[in-house]
Design an enzyme around this catalytic site. Sequence first.
Site, PDB file in Angstrom:
ATOM      1  CG  ASN A   1      -7.996  -1.958  -4.996  1.00 60.34           C
ATOM      2  OD1 ASN A   1      -7.070  -2.754  -4.789  1.00 60.34           O
ATOM      3  ND2 ASN A   1      -8.219  -0.942  -4.154  1.00 60.34           N
TER       4      ASN A   1
ATOM      5  CG  ASP B   1      -2.078   0.945   1.107  1.00 57.32           C
ATOM      6  OD1 ASP B   1      -2.370   1.401  -0.018  1.00 57.32           O
ATOM      7  OD2 ASP B   1      -2.697   1.259   2.148  1.00 57.32           O
TER       8      ASP B   1
HETATM    9  C1  IPE Z   1      -5.414  -2.628   0.000  1.00 62.62           C
HETATM   10  O1  IPE Z   1      -5.115  -1.310  -0.234  1.00 62.62           O
HETATM   11  C2  IPE Z   1      -5.488  -3.386  -1.288  1.00 62.62           C
HETATM   12  C3  IPE Z   1      -4.220  -3.608  -1.976  1.00 62.62           C
HETATM   13  C4  IPE Z   1      -3.044  -3.300  -1.529  1.00 62.62           C
HETATM   14  C5  IPE Z   1      -4.342  -4.252  -3.253  1.00 62.62           C
HETATM   15  P1  IPE Z   1      -6.236  -0.196  -0.397  1.00 62.62           P
HETATM   16  O2  IPE Z   1      -5.531   1.086  -0.601  1.00 62.62           O
HETATM   17  O3  IPE Z   1      -7.207  -0.593  -1.433  1.00 62.62           O
HETATM   18  O4  IPE Z   1      -6.960  -0.250   1.025  1.00 62.62           O
HETATM   19  P2  IPE Z   1      -7.748   0.847   1.829  1.00 62.62           P
HETATM   20  O5  IPE Z   1      -8.777   1.419   0.909  1.00 62.62           O
HETATM   21  O6  IPE Z   1      -6.757   1.887   2.251  1.00 62.62           O
HETATM   22  O7  IPE Z   1      -8.322   0.127   3.011  1.00 62.62           O
HETATM   23  C1  IPE Z   2      -1.576   0.304  -3.381  1.00 66.69           C
HETATM   24  O1  IPE Z   2      -1.400   1.677  -3.415  1.00 66.69           O
HETATM   25  C2  IPE Z   2      -1.841  -0.281  -4.747  1.00 66.69           C
HETATM   26  C3  IPE Z   2      -3.221  -0.761  -4.942  1.00 66.69           C
HETATM   27  C4  IPE Z   2      -4.175  -0.756  -4.047  1.00 66.69           C
HETATM   28  C5  IPE Z   2      -3.539  -1.267  -6.250  1.00 66.69           C
HETATM   29  P1  IPE Z   2      -2.606   2.687  -3.385  1.00 66.69           P
HETATM   30  O2  IPE Z   2      -2.987   3.000  -4.793  1.00 66.69           O
HETATM   31  O3  IPE Z   2      -3.712   2.189  -2.534  1.00 66.69           O
HETATM   32  O4  IPE Z   2      -1.909   3.941  -2.724  1.00 66.69           O
HETATM   33  P2  IPE Z   2      -2.509   4.932  -1.644  1.00 66.69           P
HETATM   34  O5  IPE Z   2      -3.050   4.101  -0.521  1.00 66.69           O
HETATM   35  O6  IPE Z   2      -3.570   5.719  -2.335  1.00 66.69           O
HETATM   36  O7  IPE Z   2      -1.350   5.757  -1.221  1.00 66.69           O
HETATM   37 MG    MG Z   3      -4.105   2.399  -0.541  1.00 68.02          MG
END
Ligand code: IPE
Ligand code: IPE
Ligand code: MG
Length: 249
Positions: A75, A27
């Site tokens: 997502n 993340d």
């Molecule tokens: C969790 O991250 C999912 C992945 C890393 C694929 P998210 O960014 O989607 O989670 P939330 O929304 O912060 O809980």
């Molecule tokens: C994790 O990074 C990747 C996926 C969930 C696909 P994020 O895209 O959630 O990054 P933040 O949480 O917005 O920083």
């Molecule tokens: Mg995230």
Amino acid sequence: MNSSTSSSIHTDLDVAKLPLHVAVIMDGNGRWAKQRLFNRIKGHEKGVQTVREIVRTSREIGIAHLTLYAFSTENWQRPKYEIDALMALLVKFLKSEKKEMMDKNIRLNAIGQIERLPKNVQQELDKIMVLTKKNSGMQLNLALSYGGRWEIVQMVRRIALKVKDGQIDADLITPEIVSKHLCTNSIPDPDLLIRTSGEMRISNFLLWQIAYTEIYVTDTLWPDFTKDEFLSIIKTYQQRERRFGGVGE
Ligand code: IPE
Ligand code: IPE
Ligand code: MG
């Protein structure tokens, strides 16, 4: 840290206490990009480089299973351009890593709602899963359109059908039977779960499987996460006492 420091962490590891299965919630790509006034996609691109480094390191130190949460069922709510970019990056990653996976004896496995992914992603996944099927050095599990609640619902449906058909006696359903009907059926439960970017939540990842998993949350954003930090987290894991509800030593 330079490479000699990293190899000293490496040799510090207790090979007898290596986690068999490490799971990672990758993340913080978006925030990494935002800090630099880049488009979020740049963060995902940089994140792929971290994926490469962590896959290599895991293989090097002898982890048997590495599971990476790459795309959740939630997502799909993201803007279409971001989803398209993530899918394109995934195809690019699969194509570019094929050779290394063969050279390093890594088997690729995908878990999640695979049929929901774009056709070209499914085709690339199929190809590389067939190609690497006999590899035994490490299994890389990619969680794609994966959600723990979805997985539990599909497990309940499958078991319910078997009960209806008389293949399973409802009174004899055990935790082992439940585990066998999840998409991780051939994979041991994770010993260690790492989440980057500081969020103290599970975000619908491996809900059943993490019952006794050791959790480590780091504030480091995924694109900034390094081999050295990964190795030092594994060292920390090796110092923890896992009691599984018992009283310990
Ligand atoms: C969790 O991250 C999912 C992945 C890393 C694929 P998210 O960014 O989607 O989670 P939330 O929304 O912060 O809980
Ligand atoms: C994790 O990074 C990747 C996926 C969930 C696909 P994020 O895209 O959630 O990054 P933040 O949480 O917005 O920083
Ligand atoms: Mg995230």
